[in-house]
Scaffold this active site. Structure first.
Site, short mmCIF file in Angstrom:
data_model
loop_
_atom_site.label_atom_id
_atom_site.label_comp_id
_atom_site.label_asym_id
_atom_site.label_seq_id
_atom_site.Cartn_x
_atom_site.Cartn_y
_atom_site.Cartn_z
N GLY A 18 -0.34 -11.34 -1.52
CA GLY A 18 0.30 -12.23 -0.57
C GLY A 18 -0.08 -11.41 0.80
O GLY A 18 -0.09 -10.25 0.85
N GLY A 20 2.29 -11.21 4.50
CA GLY A 20 3.25 -11.60 5.44
C GLY A 20 3.12 -11.50 7.13
O GLY A 20 2.16 -11.25 7.28
N GLY A 21 4.23 -11.56 7.78
CA GLY A 21 4.24 -11.38 9.15
C GLY A 21 3.89 -9.97 9.50
O GLY A 21 3.06 -9.56 10.65
N MET A 22 4.23 -8.85 8.80
CA MET A 22 4.04 -7.44 8.98
C MET A 22 3.06 -6.90 8.33
O MET A 22 2.37 -6.08 8.67
CB MET A 22 5.33 -6.84 8.86
N ALA A 23 2.85 -7.26 6.95
CA ALA A 23 2.02 -6.31 6.13
C ALA A 23 1.26 -7.60 4.96
O ALA A 23 1.79 -8.58 4.65
CB ALA A 23 2.93 -5.44 5.35
N ASN A 24 0.28 -6.93 4.27
CA ASN A 24 -0.41 -7.40 3.36
C ASN A 24 -0.12 -6.72 1.89
O ASN A 24 0.26 -5.59 1.97
CB ASN A 24 -1.91 -7.45 3.32
N VAL A 25 0.20 -7.55 1.04
CA VAL A 25 0.73 -7.02 -0.35
C VAL A 25 -0.11 -7.09 -1.33
O VAL A 25 -0.98 -8.12 -1.61
CB VAL A 25 2.07 -7.91 -0.74
N LYS A 40 2.56 -2.32 0.07
CA LYS A 40 2.32 -3.16 1.21
C LYS A 40 1.57 -2.19 2.34
O LYS A 40 1.92 -1.21 2.54
CB LYS A 40 3.59 -3.23 1.79
N ASP A 134 16.23 -9.70 8.34
CA ASP A 134 15.37 -10.65 8.04
C ASP A 134 15.55 -11.41 6.83
O ASP A 134 14.86 -11.22 5.92
CB ASP A 134 13.96 -10.09 8.06
#
Length: 665
Positions: A18, A20-25, A40, A134
Site C-alpha cells: 500500500g 501512505g502519506g509518508m511512506a510506501n509499504v 516502509k 496520528d
C-alpha cells in the site's frame, strides 16, 4: 521498488502492500531470520527534506523501544542509496477501517475488547513519553487471530508537521485530529485521547462524526461543532458508553481523561447494569477565549435609573429657589422613609434567619458497615439516601467507601446522604488459554489489566509457542492488581548435546540413553578394544539432537580371531511389529474427547536379543512408542546357529522368538 530487490543485503521485496502519506509499504522476506516482514520506504518527495529524514530516523529508533503485544514491532531502521526505510513486524489481516466496513454493526462487547487492546498499547507508548499524534483506524491492524496492533509510531511526528499542507494526504487523518492540533498547537497525550474517542465513535456508528468536502472544513468542525450523539444513531447504546465518547472527545484537553488508563477503566464498566441510570456527561464551562460579550440589559437599566435618581446626582452650588421651610420638610420625609426601609430590611433579615433550615456537618463513615454508617448519620440528624455499590482496591467488601455529599461538607438538617459500598477489588474472569498462542493469550489478559508471567517447558505434543498450562483455572475470577497469571509455554521437544560415548561400555551407554530419553542402535566391528566398548557414534559427540532421537553406536567385537576354523558370521535384520497398548484412563478419556493422546499415554518397551554379540543379560534397545511401531533388529548369527529376541512391556514379555535365522524371517 521492484519485486526480488534485496534491501540492505537482507530484506527481499515480495510485493507492494500500500501507499501512505509518508511512506510506501512492501511485503518483504528477511533472508537471515527466514520470516516475512513489512518494509516502509520514505516517499520520494520527502527524501530530500533533511528535517523529515531526521525525524523519521529518530522516531523509528524510539519506536523500537515499544515492546507490547498490541504494538507492531519495529525491527530495524536503515538507509540505502538515499532511501530511508523501516522494517517492522508483518501483520496478516486488515486495518480497523476495513474491519469496521466489513463487520459493522459490531457487538458492544467486541467494540470494548478492541478498544481495550488499543488503549493498552497507547498507555505503554505514553509511559515512554511517545505520543502517536496520528491515531486513526488506518493505523490500527487486526490479525487473523483477532489481536489488535497499532502501527506508524515511527512516522507520526513527521506526518503531523505536514498534515494541513497536504490536502490529499490529511483527508484520512483530519477526521481524528484534536482541536488543539487543528489550531497548530502542540500535541499532547490528551490529543491521542481525543483521537481514541473519535475511533470509538466510529466503531459504534460505522462513520466519523464530522464530514466535509475539504480537510479545512472538517478541521473547523473539530473546534466549533459538538460531537453528535451516538445514542441518536443507536438508542440501545448505554449512556455510560456514550459518556466515554463524549469525555474523550471534549473540546478542551482539561475536560478529557487525564490518562489513557483512566479511559480504559471507565470503558471497562460502561456496560455494567450498575451504571444504567448514569446522567449524560457534560464538560465544564468553556473558559473566556476573548470573544465579544453582550452587556447585561438589567445592568444597563440599573445605571440609567441611578443617573435619574436625584439622590445620586451631584449637588449644585446654585442656591435653591424654593423656600427653606419646604426644603426642611422634604429632608424630614426622606429621613422617615430611610428609617422605615431600615426597619423593613431588619424584619426581613430576622425572618430569613429564623426561617432558614439548620445545617449540619456530614460525618466521615468510610470503612464502616452500612448499619454503622446509617446509625452515625442518624446521630448527626441526617437520613440515608440511595446505597450504591462500586469496586475498590483499598476498602474491603461491604464497607463504606465514601458518601455524597462528602465527609466534612455542610448539609441541611435531615437531608439524605448517599452511601457508596465497596464490592471489593474489581475482579476479572480468567479464560481457557491452554492450546492457544501465548501471544494472543498474553494480549487478552493484559487487556484486562492482568500481569502475565511466562515460563517455557519442553513438549513433544504441543506446538512451539502454544500454552501448555495456566496457573489460574478457567472461569476463576481474580483481582488483576494482586494476582499474576503464569502461562507455561511449549518450547517444543527438548534438545541436548550428545556426550562423547566412545570408550564407554554398553551398560554405561544404556544408562545415559535412559537418562536423556534417546534411543541407541548398536552395530559391531572387530577392534582391538575390549568387547562391548564403543568405538564410534553417529551423530558425533557435541551434536544437537531432540529427545527420542536414535543414536547409532558401534561396539567392539574384540580382536578378530586368526583361527581358520572360526565359524562364518551372517548379518541380517528382522522386522518386528510392536503393538501399542493404551492405558485404561486414556481409553475412557478418548470416548468423551477428541483431543490427542496426553503426554502420559505412551508405552516404554525394552528389546533383548541373543546372537553372536548379545545375550539376554543386557538390554539391546529401549524405546518409547505412542502407536503401533515397527522396528528392525540387526542380528549377527554364526553359520548353523540361531538367534532370538524378547520384547518386554511393563515387566511382561509381549513378543519373543528363540529360533531366529537368516531364512526364518
Amino acid at each position: 521498488m521492484r519485486p526480488n530487490y534485496v534491501l540492505g543485503g537482507r530484506y527481499r521485496i515480495v510485493k507492494a502492500l500500500g501507499e501512505g502519506g509518508m511512506a510506501n509499504v512492501y511485503l518483504a522476506h528477511d533472508l537471515i531470520l527466514d520470516r516475512d516482514v513489512s518494509v516502509k520506504l520514505l516517499r520520494l518527495d520527502l527524501r530530500d527534506d533533511p528535517h523529515t529524514i531526521k525525524r523519521f530516523q529518530r522516531e523509528g529508533l524510539a519506536a523500537t523501544e515499544l515492546v507490547h503485544p498490541n504494538i507492531v514491532s519495529v525491527y530495524d531502521v536503515g538507509e540505502e542509496n538515499g532511501m530511508q526505510y523501516m522494517v517492522m513486524e508483518y501483520v496478516k489481516g486488515m486495518d480497523l477501517k476495513a474491519y469496521i466496513k466489513k463487520h459493522f454493526p459490531i457487538p458492544y462487547q467486541e467494540v470494548i475488547n478492541i478498544m481495550e487492546q488499543v488503549l493498552s498499547a497507547v498507555a505503554v507508548a505514553h509511559e515512554h513519553n511517545i505520543i502517536h499524534r496520528d491515531l486513526k483506524p488506518q493505523n490500527i491492524l487486526i490479525d487473523e487471530n483477532g489481536v489488535t496492533k497499532i502501527t506508524d509510531f515511527g512516522i507520526a511526528v513527521a506526518l503531523s508537521e505536514n498534515a494541513l499542507t497536504q490536502t490529499n494526504t490529511v483527508l484520512g487523518s483530519v477526521h481524528y485530529l484534536s482541536p488543539e492540533q487543528v489550531r497548530g498547537g502542540m500535541a499532547t497525550k490528551q490529543s491521542d485521547i481525543y483521537s481514541l474517542g473519535i475511533i470509538l465513535y466510529e466503531l459504534l456508528t460505522g462513520t466519523v462524526p464530522f464530514k466535509g468536502e475539504t480537510a479545512i472544513s472538517i478541521a473547523i468542525k473539530h473546534f466549533q461543532s459538538d460531537i453528535p450523539s451516538v445514542r441518536e444513531f443507536d438508542p440501545r447504546i448505554p449512556q455510560a458508553l456514550e459518556n466515554v465518547v463524549l469525555k474523550a472527545s471534549s473540546k478542551r484537553p482539561a475536560d478529557r481523561y487525564e490518562t489513557v488508563t483512566d479511559m480504559a477503566n471507565d470503558l471497562e464498566t460502561s456496560l455494567s447494569p450498575r451504571r444504567a441510570s448514569e446522567p449524560k456527561f457534560v464538560p465544564n464551562s468553556e473558559i473566556d477565549d476573548g470573544e465579544t460579550k453582550v452587556l447585561d440589559p438589567a445592568a444597563l437599566h440599573s445605571q440609567v435609573a441611578q443617573d435619574e435618581d436625584p439622590l445620586t446626582q451631584k449637588k449644585d452650588d446654585t442656591p435653591p429657589v424654593k423656600p427653606k421651610k419646604k426644603r426642611r420638610h422634604r429632608r424630614r420625609l426622606r429621613y422617615i422613609l430611610l428609617g422605615l426601609a431600615v426597619i423593613l430590611l431588619a424584619a426581613v433579615g430576622l425572618a430569613f434567619w429564623l426561617g432558614r433550615p439548620q445545617s449540619v456537618t456530614v460525618p466521615d463513615v468510610s470503612g464502616l458497615t452500612v448499619n454503622e454508617a446509617q446509625q452515625k448519620l442518624s446521630d448527626n440528624n441526617l437520613n440515608t439516601g440511595s446505597i450504591k455499590r462500586q469496586s475498590s482496591v483499598d476498602i474491603k467488601k461491604n464497607l463504606i467507601i465514601k458518601t455524597s455529599p462528602a465527609a466534612e461538607q455542610t448539609a441541611k438538617k435531615n437531608a439524605k446522604v448517599s452511601l457508596y459500598v465497596s464490592t471489593g477489588p474489581r475482579l476479572v474472569k480468567v479464560g481457557n488459554y491452554v492450546g492457544q498462542s501465548y501471544t494472543r493469550s498474553e494480549a487478552l489478559l493484559k487487556a484486562k489489566g492482568v500481569t502475565v508471567r511466562r515460563q517455557n517447558e519442553s513438549s513433544n505434543e504441543v506446538p512451539i509457542g502454544n500454552v501448555l498450562q495456566q496457573s489460574i483455572e478457567n472461569g476463576q475470577r481474580i483481582d488483576p492488581k494482586n494476582t499474576t497469571v503464569t502461562l507455561t509455554v511449549s518450547a517444543g521437544q527438548r534438545q541436548l548435546q550428545l556426550a562423547d560415548l566412545t570408550g564407554k561400555s554398553k551398560a554405561q551407554i544404556q544408562r545415559y540413553a535412559t537418562r536423556e530419553s534417546i534411543n541407541i542402535s548398536y552395530r559391531y566391528k572387530y577392534n582391538n578394544r575390549a568387547k562391548d566398548t564403543a568405538i564410534d557414534q553417529t551423530p558425533g559427540a557435541g551434536s544437537t539432537v531432540r529427545e527420542g532421537s536414535t543414536v547409532v553406536v558401534t561396539l567392539s567385537r574384540g580382536k578378530k580371531p586368526v583361527s581358520k576354523s572360526e565359524p562364518k558370521i551372517e548379518d541380517f535384520n528382522v522386522d518386528v511389529d510392536i503393538p501399542f497398548e493404551a492405558s485404561s484412563s486414556s481409553s475412557s478419556d478418548s470416548s468423551t474427547s477428541n483431543s490427542s493422546s496426553s503426554s502420559d499415554d505412551v508405552n516404554t518397551v525394552q528389546i533383548y536379543i541373543r546372537d553372536h554379540d548379545h545375550d539376554y543379560k543386557t538390554v539391546y534397545k529401549q524405546l518409547t512408542i505412542a502407536q503401533d511401531t515397527q522396528v528392525s533388529i540387526p542380528f549377527a548369527v554364526a553359520s548353523g546357529k540361531n538367534g532370538g529376541y524378547k520384547i518386554i512391556r511393563d515387566g511382561k514379555v509381549i513378543l519373543s522368538d528363540n529360533n531366529v535365522t537368516k531364512n526364518s524371517h
